[in-house]
Every structure is written in C-alpha cells, then in structure tokens.
Design an enzyme around this catalytic site. Structure first.
Site, PDB file in Angstrom:
ATOM      1  N   ASP A  39      26.103  43.071  16.580  1.00 51.63           N
ATOM      2  CA  ASP A  39      27.028  42.458  15.616  1.00 51.63           C
ATOM      3  C   ASP A  39      28.481  42.540  16.069  1.00 51.63           C
ATOM      4  OD1 ASP A  39      27.229  45.155  15.361  1.00 51.63           O
ATOM      5  OD2 ASP A  39      27.178  45.189  13.162  1.00 51.63           O
ATOM      6  N   HIS A 243      40.604  36.612  43.512  1.00 49.24           N
ATOM      7  CA  HIS A 243      40.422  36.822  42.072  1.00 49.24           C
ATOM      8  C   HIS A 243      39.819  38.202  41.797  1.00 49.24           C
ATOM      9  CE1 HIS A 243      40.698  32.289  40.838  1.00 49.24           C
ATOM     10  NE2 HIS A 243      41.867  32.834  41.064  1.00 49.24           N
ATOM     11  N   ASP A 260      48.571  39.808  39.502  1.00 46.12           N
ATOM     12  CA  ASP A 260      48.539  38.419  39.024  1.00 46.12           C
ATOM     13  C   ASP A 260      48.124  38.501  37.570  1.00 46.12           C
ATOM     14  OD1 ASP A 260      47.939  35.780  38.394  1.00 46.12           O
ATOM     15  OD2 ASP A 260      46.904  35.366  40.276  1.00 46.12           O
ATOM     16  N   ASP A 271      51.492  32.655  33.946  1.00 47.88           N
ATOM     17  CA  ASP A 271      50.687  33.030  35.119  1.00 47.88           C
ATOM     18  C   ASP A 271      51.647  33.467  36.230  1.00 47.88           C
ATOM     19  OD1 ASP A 271      48.749  33.211  37.080  1.00 47.88           O
ATOM     20  OD2 ASP A 271      48.282  31.072  37.138  1.00 47.88           O
ATOM     21  N   HIS A 350      44.134  28.929  49.687  1.00 47.03           N
ATOM     22  CA  HIS A 350      44.125  28.274  48.368  1.00 47.03           C
ATOM     23  C   HIS A 350      45.299  27.297  48.279  1.00 47.03           C
ATOM     24  CE1 HIS A 350      47.485  30.805  46.979  1.00 47.03           C
ATOM     25  NE2 HIS A 350      46.832  31.867  47.423  1.00 47.03           N
ATOM     26  N   HIS A 354      48.638  24.846  40.344  1.00 42.35           N
ATOM     27  CA  HIS A 354      47.749  24.102  39.440  1.00 42.35           C
ATOM     28  C   HIS A 354      48.542  23.785  38.185  1.00 42.35           C
ATOM     29  CE1 HIS A 354      47.442  28.010  37.355  1.00 42.35           C
ATOM     30  NE2 HIS A 354      47.239  28.544  38.540  1.00 42.35           N
ATOM     31  N   HIS A 361      44.385  27.264  34.109  1.00 47.64           N
ATOM     32  CA  HIS A 361      44.165  26.136  35.028  1.00 47.64           C
ATOM     33  C   HIS A 361      44.033  24.928  34.114  1.00 47.64           C
ATOM     34  CE1 HIS A 361      42.431  28.990  38.339  1.00 47.64           C
ATOM     35  NE2 HIS A 361      43.712  29.161  38.120  1.00 47.64           N
ATOM     36  N   GLU A 384      52.464  29.056  43.807  1.00 41.83           N
ATOM     37  CA  GLU A 384      51.916  30.358  44.151  1.00 41.83           C
ATOM     38  C   GLU A 384      51.352  30.456  45.567  1.00 41.83           C
ATOM     39  OE1 GLU A 384      48.117  31.232  42.237  1.00 41.83           O
ATOM     40  OE2 GLU A 384      48.371  29.475  40.967  1.00 41.83           O
ATOM     41  N   TYR A 388      47.058  36.217  53.212  1.00 42.30           N
ATOM     42  CA  TYR A 388      46.086  37.302  53.089  1.00 42.30           C
ATOM     43  C   TYR A 388      45.507  37.580  54.462  1.00 42.30           C
ATOM     44  CZ  TYR A 388      46.684  35.063  48.592  1.00 42.30           C
ATOM     45  OH  TYR A 388      47.244  34.485  47.484  1.00 42.30           O
ATOM     46  N   ARG A 406      50.960  37.492  47.411  1.00 47.31           N
ATOM     47  CA  ARG A 406      51.100  36.216  46.695  1.00 47.31           C
ATOM     48  C   ARG A 406      52.327  36.345  45.795  1.00 47.31           C
ATOM     49  NH1 ARG A 406      46.317  35.658  45.111  1.00 47.31           N
ATOM     50  NH2 ARG A 406      46.269  36.377  42.952  1.00 47.31           N
ATOM     51  N   GLU A 408      53.967  34.128  42.607  1.00 52.41           N
ATOM     52  CA  GLU A 408      53.628  33.008  41.719  1.00 52.41           C
ATOM     53  C   GLU A 408      54.601  32.906  40.563  1.00 52.41           C
ATOM     54  OE1 GLU A 408      49.793  33.375  39.728  1.00 52.41           O
ATOM     55  OE2 GLU A 408      49.770  31.197  39.393  1.00 52.41           O
TER      56      GLU A 408
END
Ligand code: GLY
Ligand code: MN
Ligand code: MN
Length: 444
Positions: A39, A243, A260, A271, A350, A354, A361, A384, A388, A406, A408
C-alpha cells in the site's frame, strides 16, 4: 512560491483548441499512481501534457477538450470529494473545485466516465489523444468508441479519424512563455544553490550520498517537491559513467567529483552539472581537461541564437574538444580528419544538449523536414559538453585515466542570443577553488 498562473493554463487550452480541426475532441488522462510495494505509492508526479493543459495535480482525472461546445469546451473528470478518503490521503478538489479553482467549464466524477464520455465523443469526426503512451488508457478509449459503434444502427456516429495529440502539444511546449521562463529561473536558482552547498561540503572520506544529501536539502528548502531526475554524484572513475546512479562510493583525496543534478519547480526542470576536486584543488591534468570542456561550452553558447540551427552548438563543442585533445596529446592526427572519423567519440560520446522544460529531456522535434531545427526565441535547452577518459584507456598516459568532466548549464534563446539560467554556480577553476577554500577556512 513562483508558479504558472491559472490564466496561462486557460491560454494554453485555447491555443491548442484553435489548432484542432473542426468538430473534434481531445482526451488526455492524468498520470497513474505507481505502486512501490503493497500500500505504499511512489511520489506522485502529474503527466506533463496533462499538467501543461490544466495545472490539476490529482491522479484519476481526464481532460476533455471540445472546441466550440456550447455548454463548455473544457470538461474535467476527477475524483469526487470523500470525507473518509480525504482524512487518510489528503484533500481533493472534487467537481466544484475543478470548476472554481481550475477553470473547468463542466466537471464530472471520474467513476461516471464510462457513461458520459461516449456521449461526448459521439458525432465528432476526430479524436486527438496521446496514442501509444498509455496502453491502458488506449484500451479504454477503444472501449468508449466501441460503445458508440454498437449503437450505429440507432444512428450513433462514431469518429473516423484518430490523431496523435503529441505533434501539436509538444510543439507548443517547446516555446517557453515569460511565465515558464520565470519558473525555470527559479528552479535553476535553487539548483545552483544546491551545487554550491555540495561544493562547500566536499571532503575526502565522505560518501557520494553525503553530497546528494546536501543537494536534497537545498532542493526541499527551496520548495522543490523532488529532483527533476535521479541525481548523479560520481566521484573518481565513476565520473566516466554518464548516467551513474549508485551514489555510494567514498570521496577520495585527489579525485574529482561530477554532480549532475537539478530540482523541479511546478513541474519545470533544471539540469546542472559541475565537476570539482574533492580536496578543493584541481591537479594539472584535471585542470587541463576542465578548462578544455569549459572552452567548448563557451564556444557553444556563441552558437545559440535565433536563426542558428540546433546542431551548431554541438558542432562547436566537437571542434574545440577535438583540437584540445590533440594539443594535450590525447588524440593524434589532423583535427578535421579526427572530426570526420568521429575519433573524439572515445572521449566525448554524447550530444551537447537537449530541450529542457517540464521534462528534463523535453519534448519537441530536433529536426523538421529532415533539417536541423532553427532556434527561436523561447526555446530552452541545456549546454553540456564533457570529456571522459576511460579508466582502462591504454592509448593515453596513466595520469589521464579515470578523469571525467562535464559542465552543464540551462539556457533560453533570446532575441540576441541566449540567457544562461544557471549562472548562479561558480564555474571557472579559480572561482570553484576560491569557494571551496573559503568553506574550508570557515569550517576550520
Ligand atoms: N541529467 C541528464 C542529462 O544531463 O541529460
Ligand atoms: Mn542534461
Ligand atoms: Mn544533466
């Protein structure tokens, strides 16, 4: 609290209805409640399309839009008031509240939908719905259509055309109004504060989740109900996992930590990514990679303005990063050839960004008629770039391995270029080191 005003929801419904074909009906369900176990429910988040058109925060509801309907164009099916359930689970708007507080022209109990909705669909030529995104609702819709078909011999007229609503609605969502930008600025401001707090708290020996706790504290303190996506807190070699979600490793002296994370305000996302040294001081290699990513981001900002196309910012980051990697000796060859052969993808795999909005996204086409979309005022996007260097990359000297960076930020296209919404977080090496040094002095 900064939020989308009621008048804006009404404006959006009118704008959508103005684009629908004559004699049509649009039907959209609220997000279903997701059960966590027994529940216990997952935190409820309204469906973005449903939220966009109504601002109605409850589950078990259906929006019906019938342009030109004499007795009201906007009908909301929702839960009835129920003293017992409201004692346990919280207040409900009910049908009175749907009309009084959410601008519905007409409202009915959701339990009556099977009896009422076929009558509203009957006689319309076209049905707009988000086909395919909610199979259970698609089945209900077909059941309602079949009720009408079964009465065809009595003169009932079922609709003949079924149209995906996404195309119209998602194009609307791509262009942010002044009110939306205001909410996105607020989400960005709170997220910036969260990144600053995490930078200040950063120490060797803590865990990644310790910094996640600092983020969550600022998000909630700022009025955000939840992060816009699972926060990525990635230290050391984890920063090379794009990610990463585990967030349970120990922060080590000499490592970078990549965060991130962004919160959501009134269902609008932010973001942000920043990457900083756990101990407050970048090593020469970390600094070299960091400054290269930063230079590529600057080059991307310069390519974001009306009439520039979507891919220009990405192309700018690829050029700067590829040239920089050659200079550092991490790639060998001619820059143009390395771009053509996509050799940079071993380090930068990448895209530069976006669309950003109610979904992190966000919706909206990236190409129109096979061509990259041309940027227009009000479009919001992330910028961003990242580099890497895989921990097991045998083609580069050991000192570079396991570095992931990164950076961003979130921007909105303006008449003259773009507004950076997330400028509240320090970004240069000097700024970040100064902020972290000040935090250490205070703590000592
Ligand atoms: N936070 C996911 C992304 O940056 O796209
Ligand atoms: Mn992003
Ligand atoms: Mn991100």
């Amino acid at each position: 609290m900064i939020h989308i005003p009621k008048s804006e929801y009404s404006r959006r419904r009118k704008a959508l209805m103005a684009q629908m074909e004559p004699n049509s009906i649009a039907i959209l369900p609220a997000a279903a409640v997701a059960i966590r176990n027994r529940d216990v429910e997952h935190v409820y988040r309204q469906d973005s399309d449903f939220q966009y058109l109504s601002g109605f925060p409850e589950p078990q509801a259906v929006i019906v839009l019938i342009p030109g309907r004499e007795h009201g164009e906007y009908i909301l099916f929702c839960r009835e008031r129920n003293a017992e359930r409201e004692l346990w689970d919280g207040l409900r708007a009910g049908q009175e509240g749907a009309i009084r507080d959410f601008g519905a022209d007409d409202a009915f109990p959701i339990t009556d939908i099977d009896d009422i909705l076929p009558g509203l669909i009957e006689g319309r030529d076209r049905v707009y719905s988000a086909m395919g995104s909610n199979p259970e609702f698609d089945r209900h819709l077909m059941d309602w259509i079949n009720v009408i078909r079964s009465k065809a011999n009595l003169g009932a007229q079922p609709p003949n055309e079924f149209v995906a609503l996404d195309h119209l609605l998602h194009d609307m969502r791509l262009y942010k109004s002044a009110a939306e930008v205001k909410v996105m600025r607020e989400a960005a401001r709170i997220s910036a504060q969260a990144h600053i707090r995490a930078m200040q708290a950063s120490r060797a020996g803590l865990h990644e989740f310790s910094l996640e706790a600092e983020l969550d504290y600022e998000f909630r303190k700022g009025g955000a109900k939840m992060p816009a996506y699972g926060s990525i807190v990635a230290a050391g070699r984890n920063s090379c996992i794009l990610h990463y979600q585990q967030n349970d490793a120990v922060l080590k002296d000499g490592d970078l930590v990549l965060i991130d994370a962004g919160c959501e305000i009134d269902c609008y996302a932010s973001d942000i990514t920043r990457t900083w040294p756990v101990n407050g001081k970048y090593s020469p290699e970390q600094k070299a990679i960091y400054e290269l990513v930063l230079a590529s981001q600057e080059a991307a900002f310069a390519e974001i303005a009306p009439n520039k196309h979507w891919n220009q910012a990405h192309e700018a980051t690829v050029r700067v990063i590829t040239a920089g990697l050659v200079k550092l000796g991490l790639l060998q060859g001619e820059v143009d050839e390395l771009i053509a052969s996509e050799a940079y993808k071993a380090f930068y795999m990448h895209r530069a960004g976006h669309w950003l909005g109610m979904d992190v996204h966000d919706v909206g086409e990236y190409k129109v008629g096979g061509e990259w979309r041309v940027l227009e005022v009000g479009m919001a996007l992330t910028v961003e770039p990242g580099i890497y260097i895989a921990p097991d990359n045998q083609n580069v000297a050991k000192k570079w391995r396991g570095i992931g960076v990164r950076i961003e930020d979130d921007v909105v296209v303006t008449k003259t270029g773009c507004e950076i919404l997330t400028n509240g977080v320090p970004k240069t090496v000097a700024e970040i080191e100064a902020l972290m040094a000040a935090a250490r002095t205070q703590a000592a």
